[in-house]
Design a protein around this motif. Structure first.
Motif, PDB file in Angstrom:
ATOM      1  N   GLY A 166       0.783  -1.255   0.164  1.00 30.88           N
ATOM      2  CA  GLY A 166       0.020  -0.226  -0.090  1.00 30.88           C
ATOM      3  C   GLY A 166       0.702   1.260  -0.092  1.00 30.88           C
ATOM      4  O   GLY A 166       1.954   1.101   0.338  1.00 30.88           O
ATOM      5  N   VAL A 167       0.362   2.464  -0.485  1.00 31.28           N
ATOM      6  CA  VAL A 167       0.879   3.624  -0.504  1.00 31.28           C
ATOM      7  C   VAL A 167      -0.052   4.571   0.029  1.00 31.28           C
ATOM      8  O   VAL A 167      -1.335   4.851  -0.361  1.00 31.28           O
ATOM      9  N   ARG A 168       0.562   5.397   1.085  1.00 29.91           N
ATOM     10  CA  ARG A 168      -0.218   6.539   1.362  1.00 29.91           C
ATOM     11  C   ARG A 168       0.810   7.863   1.922  1.00 29.91           C
ATOM     12  O   ARG A 168       1.578   7.777   0.988  1.00 29.91           O
TER      13      ARG A 168
ATOM     14  N   LEU B  28      -8.310  -6.100  -0.782  1.00 29.19           N
ATOM     15  CA  LEU B  28      -8.392  -4.702  -1.442  1.00 29.19           C
ATOM     16  C   LEU B  28      -9.438  -3.763  -1.183  1.00 29.19           C
ATOM     17  O   LEU B  28     -10.626  -4.250  -1.809  1.00 29.19           O
ATOM     18  N   GLN B  29      -9.362  -2.491  -1.193  1.00 28.90           N
ATOM     19  CA  GLN B  29     -10.764  -1.517  -1.027  1.00 28.90           C
ATOM     20  C   GLN B  29     -10.375  -0.627  -1.997  1.00 28.90           C
ATOM     21  O   GLN B  29      -9.389  -0.181  -2.223  1.00 28.90           O
ATOM     22  N   ALA B  30     -11.716  -0.036  -2.685  1.00 29.34           N
ATOM     23  CA  ALA B  30     -11.821   0.971  -3.591  1.00 29.34           C
ATOM     24  C   ALA B  30     -11.034   2.123  -2.882  1.00 29.34           C
ATOM     25  O   ALA B  30     -11.570   2.591  -1.976  1.00 29.34           O
ATOM     26  N   GLY B  31     -10.276   2.880  -3.586  1.00 30.77           N
ATOM     27  CA  GLY B  31      -9.806   3.949  -3.114  1.00 30.77           C
ATOM     28  C   GLY B  31      -8.154   4.007  -2.648  1.00 30.77           C
ATOM     29  O   GLY B  31      -7.469   4.895  -2.484  1.00 30.77           O
ATOM     30  N   GLU B  32      -7.938   2.480  -2.217  1.00 35.68           N
ATOM     31  CA  GLU B  32      -6.576   2.306  -2.013  1.00 35.68           C
ATOM     32  C   GLU B  32      -5.625   2.562  -3.258  1.00 35.68           C
ATOM     33  O   GLU B  32      -5.845   2.203  -4.367  1.00 35.68           O
ATOM     34  N   VAL B  33      -4.450   2.992  -3.032  1.00 38.30           N
ATOM     35  CA  VAL B  33      -3.264   2.878  -3.922  1.00 38.30           C
ATOM     36  C   VAL B  33      -2.369   1.984  -3.360  1.00 38.30           C
ATOM     37  O   VAL B  33      -1.993   1.875  -2.320  1.00 38.30           O
ATOM     38  N   ILE B  34      -1.878   1.047  -4.161  1.00 37.10           N
ATOM     39  CA  ILE B  34      -0.988   0.074  -4.290  1.00 37.10           C
ATOM     40  C   ILE B  34       0.224   0.044  -5.113  1.00 37.10           C
ATOM     41  O   ILE B  34       0.128   0.660  -6.062  1.00 37.10           O
ATOM     42  N   THR B  35       1.183  -0.577  -4.956  1.00 35.12           N
ATOM     43  CA  THR B  35       2.396  -0.843  -6.052  1.00 35.12           C
ATOM     44  C   THR B  35       2.062  -2.186  -6.515  1.00 35.12           C
ATOM     45  O   THR B  35       1.861  -3.202  -5.804  1.00 35.12           O
ATOM     46  N   ILE B  36       2.531  -2.422  -7.608  1.00 37.95           N
ATOM     47  CA  ILE B  36       2.709  -3.828  -8.085  1.00 37.95           C
ATOM     48  C   ILE B  36       4.199  -3.797  -8.750  1.00 37.95           C
ATOM     49  O   ILE B  36       4.463  -2.883  -9.590  1.00 37.95           O
ATOM     50  N   GLU B  37       4.892  -4.541  -7.933  1.00 38.10           N
ATOM     51  CA  GLU B  37       6.549  -4.236  -8.211  1.00 38.10           C
ATOM     52  C   GLU B  37       7.246  -5.817  -8.511  1.00 38.10           C
ATOM     53  O   GLU B  37       7.911  -5.996  -7.631  1.00 38.10           O
TER      54      GLU B  37
ATOM     55  N   TYR C 210      16.008 -11.048  -9.022  1.00 41.98           N
ATOM     56  CA  TYR C 210      17.384 -10.925  -8.296  1.00 41.98           C
ATOM     57  C   TYR C 210      18.243 -12.040  -8.383  1.00 41.98           C
ATOM     58  O   TYR C 210      17.737 -13.189  -8.128  1.00 41.98           O
ATOM     59  N   ILE C 211      19.329 -12.128  -9.191  1.00 45.00           N
ATOM     60  CA  ILE C 211      19.945 -13.140  -9.410  1.00 45.00           C
ATOM     61  C   ILE C 211      21.625 -12.939  -8.616  1.00 45.00           C
ATOM     62  O   ILE C 211      22.077 -11.935  -8.936  1.00 45.00           O
ATOM     63  N   LYS C 212      21.907 -13.810  -7.721  1.00 42.41           N
ATOM     64  CA  LYS C 212      22.874 -13.694  -6.999  1.00 42.41           C
ATOM     65  C   LYS C 212      24.199 -13.546  -7.920  1.00 42.41           C
ATOM     66  O   LYS C 212      24.375 -14.270  -8.772  1.00 42.41           O
ATOM     67  N   ASP C 213      25.110 -12.673  -7.340  1.00 45.42           N
ATOM     68  CA  ASP C 213      26.284 -12.369  -8.300  1.00 45.42           C
ATOM     69  C   ASP C 213      26.309 -12.097  -9.563  1.00 45.42           C
ATOM     70  O   ASP C 213      27.014 -11.865 -10.493  1.00 45.42           O
ATOM     71  N   TRP C 214      24.879 -11.372 -10.107  1.00 39.10           N
ATOM     72  CA  TRP C 214      24.661 -10.849 -11.154  1.00 39.10           C
ATOM     73  C   TRP C 214      23.944  -9.601 -11.203  1.00 39.10           C
ATOM     74  O   TRP C 214      24.612  -8.500 -11.851  1.00 39.10           O
ATOM     75  N   GLY C 215      22.866  -9.348 -10.461  1.00 41.86           N
ATOM     76  CA  GLY C 215      22.142  -8.210 -10.542  1.00 41.86           C
ATOM     77  C   GLY C 215      20.640  -8.624 -10.520  1.00 41.86           C
ATOM     78  O   GLY C 215      20.336  -9.439 -10.323  1.00 41.86           O
ATOM     79  N   GLY C 216      20.032  -7.528 -10.764  1.00 40.96           N
ATOM     80  CA  GLY C 216      18.456  -7.783 -10.697  1.00 40.96           C
ATOM     81  C   GLY C 216      17.522  -6.520 -11.629  1.00 40.96           C
ATOM     82  O   GLY C 216      18.458  -5.545 -12.016  1.00 40.96           O
ATOM     83  N   VAL C 217      16.398  -6.818 -11.460  1.00 37.81           N
ATOM     84  CA  VAL C 217      15.492  -5.943 -12.316  1.00 37.81           C
ATOM     85  C   VAL C 217      14.148  -5.726 -11.387  1.00 37.81           C
ATOM     86  O   VAL C 217      13.537  -6.840 -10.964  1.00 37.81           O
ATOM     87  N   ARG C 218      13.838  -4.705 -11.289  1.00 34.27           N
ATOM     88  CA  ARG C 218      12.278  -4.373 -10.766  1.00 34.27           C
ATOM     89  C   ARG C 218      11.566  -3.497 -11.427  1.00 34.27           C
ATOM     90  O   ARG C 218      11.947  -2.372 -11.888  1.00 34.27           O
ATOM     91  N   ILE C 219      10.288  -3.700 -11.817  1.00 36.46           N
ATOM     92  CA  ILE C 219       9.700  -2.905 -12.578  1.00 36.46           C
ATOM     93  C   ILE C 219       8.297  -2.341 -11.553  1.00 36.46           C
ATOM     94  O   ILE C 219       7.542  -3.345 -10.974  1.00 36.46           O
ATOM     95  N   GLU C 220       8.085  -1.067 -11.338  1.00 34.01           N
ATOM     96  CA  GLU C 220       7.045  -0.834 -10.449  1.00 34.01           C
ATOM     97  C   GLU C 220       5.955  -0.030 -10.929  1.00 34.01           C
ATOM     98  O   GLU C 220       6.364   1.044 -11.696  1.00 34.01           O
ATOM     99  N   ASP C 221       4.747  -0.414 -10.728  1.00 36.89           N
ATOM    100  CA  ASP C 221       3.789   0.471 -11.083  1.00 36.89           C
ATOM    101  C   ASP C 221       2.576   0.915  -9.886  1.00 36.89           C
ATOM    102  O   ASP C 221       2.636   0.231  -8.723  1.00 36.89           O
ATOM    103  N   MET C 222       2.094   1.971 -10.147  1.00 39.03           N
ATOM    104  CA  MET C 222       1.197   2.708  -9.005  1.00 39.03           C
ATOM    105  C   MET C 222       0.065   2.237  -9.299  1.00 39.03           C
ATOM    106  O   MET C 222      -0.280   2.697 -10.492  1.00 39.03           O
ATOM    107  N   VAL C 223      -1.089   1.711  -8.836  1.00 35.67           N
ATOM    108  CA  VAL C 223      -2.283   1.188  -9.068  1.00 35.67           C
ATOM    109  C   VAL C 223      -3.224   1.721  -8.028  1.00 35.67           C
ATOM    110  O   VAL C 223      -3.139   1.558  -6.978  1.00 35.67           O
ATOM    111  N   LEU C 224      -4.343   2.354  -8.679  1.00 36.06           N
ATOM    112  CA  LEU C 224      -5.444   2.759  -7.684  1.00 36.06           C
ATOM    113  C   LEU C 224      -6.710   1.573  -7.996  1.00 36.06           C
ATOM    114  O   LEU C 224      -6.988   1.214  -9.021  1.00 36.06           O
ATOM    115  N   VAL C 225      -6.825   1.038  -6.718  1.00 30.81           N
ATOM    116  CA  VAL C 225      -8.015   0.148  -6.710  1.00 30.81           C
ATOM    117  C   VAL C 225      -9.199   0.889  -6.814  1.00 30.81           C
ATOM    118  O   VAL C 225      -9.599   1.834  -6.167  1.00 30.81           O
ATOM    119  N   THR C 226     -10.291   0.325  -7.809  1.00 30.58           N
ATOM    120  CA  THR C 226     -11.408   1.051  -8.005  1.00 30.58           C
ATOM    121  C   THR C 226     -12.728   0.199  -7.609  1.00 30.58           C
ATOM    122  O   THR C 226     -12.157  -0.990  -7.670  1.00 30.58           O
TER     123      THR C 226
END
Length: 75
Positions: free
Chosen positions: A10-12, A29-38, A42-58
């Protein structure tokens, strides 16, 4: 194997708050909440990536608030 954290949260006024978006969570989840989907990988000794979206629950589902370009680019 490489997905080692929850899917989102959640995000507030503070960024990391309930509800936790995770396969073990029983939160409803309740309408009006803002959450992240991210999803991230992550791969040990290599690195990683994360994609993050902010989502409004309606009442009818959700609205993605993030407007980032998702095209892959080579360096």
């Amino acid at each position: 194997k490489y997905f080692i954290h929850s899917t989102g949260h959640g995000v507030r006024k503070l960024v990391h708050v309930k509800p936790r978006v995770h396969f073990k969570s029983n939160a409803v989840l309740q309408a009006g909440e803002v959450i992240t989907i991210e999803p991230g990988v992550y791969i040990k000794d290599w690195g990683g990536v994360r994609i993050e979206d902010m989502v409004l629950v309606t009442d009818k589902g959700y609205d993605i608030l993030t407007k980032a370009d998702r095209k892959m680019r080579s360096l």
